[in-house]
Scaffold this active site. Structure first.
Site, PDB file in Angstrom:
ATOM      1  N   CYS A  10     -84.720  10.871   4.034  1.00 42.95           N
ATOM      2  CA  CYS A  10     -85.926  10.157   4.453  1.00 42.95           C
ATOM      3  C   CYS A  10     -86.396  10.675   5.810  1.00 42.95           C
ATOM      4  O   CYS A  10     -85.645  10.641   6.797  1.00 42.95           O
ATOM      5  CB  CYS A  10     -85.612   8.661   4.522  1.00 42.95           C
ATOM      6  N   GLY A  11     -87.633  11.105   5.887  1.00 46.58           N
ATOM      7  CA  GLY A  11     -88.196  11.603   7.134  1.00 46.58           C
ATOM      8  C   GLY A  11     -88.243  10.542   8.218  1.00 46.58           C
ATOM      9  O   GLY A  11     -87.983  10.834   9.396  1.00 46.58           O
TER      10      GLY A  11
END
Length: 114
Positions: A10-11
Site C-alpha cells: 500500500c502506497g
C-alpha cells in the site's frame, strides 16, 4: 512506542512509515495480512480510535457484503476482522492510549501532535 498495522504493498502505508521515521520514530511494523491481530487486539485499537469494529472495515473489499450481512454484534465484527484481515482499514497507527487511521497520511499528525 508507536505501532503501525500496514500492508507493505500500500502506497499510503509506505508514506506513513516514511513520515514516522522522518520524525524520529522507529515504529513496530505489523504486516497484518501475514500476522492478523487477535480479536482482543482489534478491540483495543477500536477503543483507542473511539469507533465500533465495523468502522474500520474496508467496505470496498469484495467479501465485505457477505461479512456485514452476518455480523450482528461487536464480537461478530471483531471475530470477522481477525479471520478476514483484508477487511481491516490501513494503515492504523497507535500508541499505548491513542490511535488513528492514517488515511490520508496527514491524519498521522493527529496522533503525533497530542
Amino acid at each position: 512506542m508507536i505501532t503501525a498495522w500496514i500492508n507493505p504493498k500500500c502506497g499510503t502505508c509506505q508514506k506513513v512509515l516514511a513520515a514516522l521515521r522522518a520524525k524520529g520514530h522507529d515504529p513496530i511494523v505489523v504486516e497484518y495480512l501475514k500476522t492478523p491481530p487477535s480479536a482482543a487486539e482489534i478491540d483495543a485499537v477500536c477503543r483507542k480510535l473511539g469507533v465500533e469494529p465495523q468502522a474500520i472495515a474496508r467496505q470496498k473489499e469484495p467479501i465485505y457484503p457477505a461479512i456485514a450481512a452476518r455480523c450482528k454484534t461487536r464480537q461478530d465484527w471483531l471475530r470477522a476482522l481477525h479471520e478476514n484481515p483484508v477487511l481491516i482499514e490501513r494503515p492504523i497507527v497507535f500508541t499505548a492510549d491513542r490511535a488513528v487511521i492514517a488515511r490520508p497520511p496527514e491524519k498521522l499528525n493527529d496522533l503525533l501532535t497530542q
